[in-house]
Design an enzyme around this catalytic site. Structure first.
Site, PDB file in Angstrom:
ATOM      1  N   HIS A   2      -8.903  -4.125  -2.315  1.00 17.89           N
ATOM      2  CA  HIS A   2      -7.989  -3.316  -1.495  1.00 17.89           C
ATOM      3  C   HIS A   2      -8.384  -1.835  -1.575  1.00 17.89           C
ATOM      4  CE1 HIS A   2      -3.711  -2.198  -0.165  1.00 17.89           C
ATOM      5  NE2 HIS A   2      -4.177  -1.053  -0.659  1.00 17.89           N
ATOM      6  N   GLU A   3      -8.641  -1.363  -2.803  1.00 20.16           N
ATOM      7  CA  GLU A   3      -8.964   0.067  -2.975  1.00 20.16           C
ATOM      8  C   GLU A   3     -10.344   0.387  -2.405  1.00 20.16           C
ATOM      9  OE1 GLU A   3      -6.599   1.907  -3.703  1.00 20.16           O
ATOM     10  OE2 GLU A   3      -5.259   0.374  -4.489  1.00 20.16           O
ATOM     11  N   CYS A  55       0.857  -1.186   0.000  1.00 19.29           N
ATOM     12  CA  CYS A  55       0.000   0.000   0.000  1.00 19.29           C
ATOM     13  C   CYS A  55       0.892   1.235   0.000  1.00 19.29           C
ATOM     14  CB  CYS A  55      -0.901  -0.001   1.236  1.00 19.29           C
ATOM     15  SG  CYS A  55      -2.017   1.413   1.298  1.00 19.29           S
ATOM     16  N   LEU A  56       0.582   2.165  -0.889  1.00 22.20           N
ATOM     17  CA  LEU A  56       1.412   3.374  -0.977  1.00 22.20           C
ATOM     18  C   LEU A  56       1.305   4.207   0.304  1.00 22.20           C
ATOM     19  CD1 LEU A  56       0.563   4.265  -4.682  1.00 22.20           C
ATOM     20  CD2 LEU A  56       2.640   3.151  -3.813  1.00 22.20           C
ATOM     21  N   HIS A  68     -10.198   1.117   1.153  1.00 22.55           N
ATOM     22  CA  HIS A  68      -9.783   2.498   1.458  1.00 22.55           C
ATOM     23  C   HIS A  68     -11.006   3.418   1.555  1.00 22.55           C
ATOM     24  CE1 HIS A  68      -5.417   2.570   1.491  1.00 22.55           C
ATOM     25  NE2 HIS A  68      -5.324   1.946   0.327  1.00 22.55           N
TER      26      HIS A  68
HETATM   27  O1  K1U Z   1      -1.832   2.145  -1.977  1.00 26.04           O
HETATM   28  C1  K1U Z   1      -2.506   1.506  -2.754  1.00 26.04           C
HETATM   29  O2  K1U Z   1      -3.687   1.300  -2.526  1.00 26.04           O
HETATM   30  C2  K1U Z   1      -1.865   1.007  -4.012  1.00 26.04           C
HETATM   31  C3  K1U Z   1      -1.329  -0.408  -3.915  1.00 26.04           C
HETATM   32  C4  K1U Z   1      -2.329  -1.327  -4.589  1.00 26.04           C
HETATM   33  C5  K1U Z   1      -2.209  -2.783  -4.286  1.00 26.04           C
HETATM   34  C6  K1U Z   1      -1.039  -3.474  -4.465  1.00 26.04           C
HETATM   35  C7  K1U Z   1      -0.970  -4.832  -4.212  1.00 26.04           C
HETATM   36  C8  K1U Z   1      -2.086  -5.496  -3.785  1.00 26.04           C
HETATM   37  C9  K1U Z   1      -3.246  -4.802  -3.575  1.00 26.04           C
HETATM   38  C10 K1U Z   1      -3.314  -3.457  -3.850  1.00 26.04           C
HETATM   39  C11 K1U Z   1       0.004  -0.447  -4.631  1.00 26.04           C
HETATM   40  O3  K1U Z   1       0.095  -0.147  -5.770  1.00 26.04           O
HETATM   41  S1  K1U Z   1       1.391  -0.923  -3.711  1.00 26.04           S
HETATM   42  C12 K1U Z   1       2.698  -0.914  -4.934  1.00 26.04           C
HETATM   43  C13 K1U Z   1       2.656  -2.068  -5.869  1.00 26.04           C
HETATM   44  O4  K1U Z   1       1.960  -3.042  -5.636  1.00 26.04           O
HETATM   45  C14 K1U Z   1       3.451  -2.050  -7.117  1.00 26.04           C
HETATM   46  C15 K1U Z   1       4.294  -1.017  -7.417  1.00 26.04           C
HETATM   47  C16 K1U Z   1       5.035  -1.026  -8.597  1.00 26.04           C
HETATM   48  C17 K1U Z   1       4.928  -2.064  -9.468  1.00 26.04           C
HETATM   49  C18 K1U Z   1       4.097  -3.117  -9.182  1.00 26.04           C
HETATM   50  C19 K1U Z   1       3.353  -3.109  -8.018  1.00 26.04           C
HETATM   51 ZN    ZN Z   2      -3.644   0.953  -0.286  1.00 30.26          ZN
END
Ligand code: K1U
Ligand code: ZN
Length: 175
Positions: free
Chosen positions: A138-139, A96-97, A142
């Site tokens: 996941h989103e 998660c960012l 949020h």
């Molecule tokens: O913060 C967030 O909601 C975004 C999150 C989304 C997510 C990732 C993995 C599983 C469920 C939801 C991300 O993008 S985290 C970063 C990430 O997964 C990624 C970054 C760069 C390349 C590939 C993946």
């Molecule tokens: Zn997230």
């Protein structure tokens, strides 16, 4: 278009725990928000972003789960709803960012059927499975103020938040 700062659990937990409000109309202002969110998500980089992560408590999500050299496939979800979720579950190591550098396994329904408004404000119904199903759930969490950490044990959650807080303190000390 502009990049917006992404809120993180060390500094902005109260905002991230807020429930987001439904969008009344998909207009040019909302599309400008979605454009900024997409640019912010690509720059992070990430594969999804909910509006609350940039401090806007609206039920809006952007996503692009295309891989590597594939053409970009930006997607926009306004007021998304889950119409059906499979009984079978799948485990995925999520990130998660808003919880930088923490990854852990979360179990969710393997497939979902969703309804939402697209970039043009038109309603869409769609089936999601694999990474699409993981990411949209996941989103959508949020939008309810739920973080993937909330699916983990209390111990793991507290350790993760402490780790993010320490990293933020270390970054500040080094600056
Ligand atoms: O913060 C967030 O909601 C975004 C999150 C989304 C997510 C990732 C993995 C599983 C469920 C939801 C991300 O993008 S985290 C970063 C990430 O997964 C990624 C970054 C760069 C390349 C590939 C993946
Ligand atoms: Zn997230």
């Amino acid at each position: 278009m502009s990049l917006r700062p992404i809120l993180t659990v060390d500094a902005d937990l109260a905002t991230l725990k807020k429930k987001s409000a439904r969008v009344a109309v998909v207009d040019d202002d909302l599309r400008a928000l979605m454009d900024d969110m997409l640019e912010t998500m690509y720059a992070a980089p990430g594969i999804g972003l909910a509006a609350i992560q940039v401090g806007v408590p609206k039920r809006v999500i952007v996503m692009d789960i295309s891989r590597g050299e594939e053409p970009k496939q930006p997607r926009y979800f306004v007021n998304p709803e889950i119409l059906w979720a499979s009984e079978d579950l799948a485990v995925y190591e999520e990130g998660c960012l808003s919880v930088p550098e923490i990854y852990d396994e979360v179990e969710r329904p393997a497939a979902v059927r969703i309804r939402y408004l697209g970039y043009d404000g038109k309603p869409v119904e769609e089936d999601a499975e694999g990474l699409f199903a993981v990411c949209i759930q996941h989103e959508m969490d949020h939008l309810e103020g739920v973080l993937f950490l909330d699916h983990l044990s209390r111990l793991k959650r507290e350790r993760a938040v402490a780790k993010v807080r320490k990293a933020a303190r270390d970054d500040e000390a080094a600056a």
